[in-house]
Scaffold this motif. Structure first.
Motif, mmCIF file in Angstrom:
data_model
loop_
_atom_site.group_PDB
_atom_site.id
_atom_site.type_symbol
_atom_site.label_atom_id
_atom_site.label_comp_id
_atom_site.label_asym_id
_atom_site.label_seq_id
_atom_site.Cartn_x
_atom_site.Cartn_y
_atom_site.Cartn_z
ATOM 1 N N LYS A 15 0.895 -1.081 -0.018
ATOM 2 C CA LYS A 15 -0.061 -0.098 -0.043
ATOM 3 C C LYS A 15 0.576 1.273 0.053
ATOM 4 O O LYS A 15 1.749 1.532 0.857
ATOM 5 C CB LYS A 15 -0.939 -0.038 1.313
ATOM 6 N N LEU A 17 3.666 2.289 -1.393
ATOM 7 C CA LEU A 17 4.910 2.163 -1.431
ATOM 8 C C LEU A 17 5.755 3.074 -2.147
ATOM 9 O O LEU A 17 5.519 3.767 -3.203
ATOM 10 C CB LEU A 17 5.459 0.836 -2.071
ATOM 11 N N ASP A 31 0.673 0.282 -5.272
ATOM 12 C CA ASP A 31 -0.459 -0.379 -4.466
ATOM 13 C C ASP A 31 -0.473 -1.635 -5.479
ATOM 14 O O ASP A 31 -0.740 -1.659 -6.524
ATOM 15 C CB ASP A 31 -1.688 0.281 -4.516
ATOM 16 N N HIS A 59 12.544 -6.779 2.008
ATOM 17 C CA HIS A 59 13.456 -5.733 2.744
ATOM 18 C C HIS A 59 14.820 -5.699 2.451
ATOM 19 O O HIS A 59 15.577 -5.408 2.960
ATOM 20 C CB HIS A 59 13.330 -6.080 4.247
ATOM 21 N N SER A 65 8.545 5.068 2.623
ATOM 22 C CA SER A 65 7.293 5.146 3.324
ATOM 23 C C SER A 65 6.434 3.815 2.517
ATOM 24 O O SER A 65 6.565 3.605 1.607
ATOM 25 C CB SER A 65 6.617 6.327 3.358
ATOM 26 N N GLY A 66 4.993 3.793 3.252
ATOM 27 C CA GLY A 66 4.127 2.710 2.759
ATOM 28 C C GLY A 66 4.449 1.799 3.531
ATOM 29 O O GLY A 66 5.085 1.523 4.570
ATOM 30 N N GLU A 67 3.394 0.508 3.096
ATOM 31 C CA GLU A 67 3.031 -0.517 3.914
ATOM 32 C C GLU A 67 3.061 -1.743 3.063
ATOM 33 O O GLU A 67 2.626 -1.853 2.179
ATOM 34 C CB GLU A 67 1.860 -0.372 4.854
ATOM 35 N N TRP A 69 2.526 -6.320 3.703
ATOM 36 C CA TRP A 69 2.139 -7.397 4.154
ATOM 37 C C TRP A 69 2.416 -8.576 3.428
ATOM 38 O O TRP A 69 2.362 -8.640 2.059
ATOM 39 C CB TRP A 69 0.782 -7.376 4.477
ATOM 40 N N HIS A 74 2.749 -8.016 8.964
ATOM 41 C CA HIS A 74 3.173 -6.631 8.646
ATOM 42 C C HIS A 74 4.632 -6.335 8.481
ATOM 43 O O HIS A 74 5.275 -6.505 9.575
ATOM 44 C CB HIS A 74 2.537 -5.782 9.561
ATOM 45 N N THR A 76 7.565 -4.420 8.989
ATOM 46 C CA THR A 76 8.043 -3.202 9.835
ATOM 47 C C THR A 76 9.618 -3.268 9.750
ATOM 48 O O THR A 76 10.073 -4.089 9.428
ATOM 49 C CB THR A 76 7.500 -2.964 11.232
#
Length: 251
Positions: A15, A17, A31, A59, A65-67, A69, A74, A76
């Motif tokens: 989302k 990104l 997205d 990663h 920024s953004g999320e 899954w 999630h 992080t």
């Protein structure tokens, strides 16, 4: 954080990104959702942000920024979350990244023993099983230097599969290969798609995209320009930028 098992949730969800390198936004507000068992192929010109999206999923690149899954986890900056996701995500790169001093089977066993904590016998059995899956059971005791580029890439795929990943990421896996070796790698990937492996593939191989993808995503300048099924995408692209790109690579 434990994964939430829900067949309705996407295997990968991205989302908004953003990934910046200095003042350059390599990815700018992407997205993307990848459902379990589906194959999403990302195409686009060099520098469009395709590989950066892929590398953010596990990663290797830290999102600005953004999320994200993966299977309900999630992503992080928590190292436990990152390691949990990396254990479930297989990645195959342009370069094969095999250890030259280890045989094919030893290359496949190594991560199993370190990450999955399998004993040597378990790791060897799984390694041999995956070599059979990629059509190379007789090459177990060959060193990378004794294998062709296509064979080395198939060992790299077997190594990723041996970790029992929930999703496989492929970053232009055939771009470093001679033309005659490309088909043997794409055939393995096509077979994985038929078996229902969830896959996100960055590639220039339009034949593979047409035959294997459930959805094609076209990126340019860090954004998704267009997405659609292979039939719609190739037969009637909506965006002028997409049409120009397809004309350049298909003619």
């Amino acid at each position: 954080m434990a994964a939430v098992s829900d067949s309705k949730q996407p295997m990968v969800a991205i989302k908004n990104l953003v990934k910046s390198f200095g003042r350059v936004d390599a990815v700018n507000g992407v997205d993307l959702e990848v459902e379990q068992g589906k194959v999403v192929v990302i195409i686009g010109p060099s520098g469009s942000g395709k590989s950066t999206v892929l590398r953010c999923i596990n990663h290797l690149e830290v999102p600005t920024s953004g999320e994200i899954w993966v299977d309900g986890i999630h992503l992080t900056h928590n190292h436990k979350d990152i390691n949990a996701i990396r254990a479930e995500v297989g990645m195959v790169f342009q370069q094969f990244n095999l250890f030259p001093h280890l045989t094919a089977i030893e290359n496949i066993m190594l991560a199993q023993r370190v990450v999955r904590k399998r004993n040597p016998e378990e790791a060897a059995q799984m390694g041999q099983k995956q070599l059979e899956r990629v059509g190379m059971p007789e090459k177990a005791n060959f060193y990378p230097g004794q294998l062709s580029g296509g064979q080395q890439q198939r060992v790299a795929i077997a190594r990723a599969l041996a970790m029992n990943p929930k999703v496989m990421l492929f970053d232009e896996p055939t771009s470093a290969l001679d033309p005659e070796m490309i088909k043997e790698v794409l055939d393995v990937m096509l077979e994985l798609a038929k078996e229902g492996m969830t896959m996100v593939v960055v590639t220039h191989e339009m034949g593979f995209a047409r035959n294997a993808a459930d959805e094609i995503v076209f990126m340019d300048k860090g954004v998704i320009v267009e997405r659609g099924t292979p039939n719609d995408f190739f037969a009637s692209p909506r965006e002028e930028r997409t049409r120009v790109f397809l004309n350049q690579i298909l003619h």
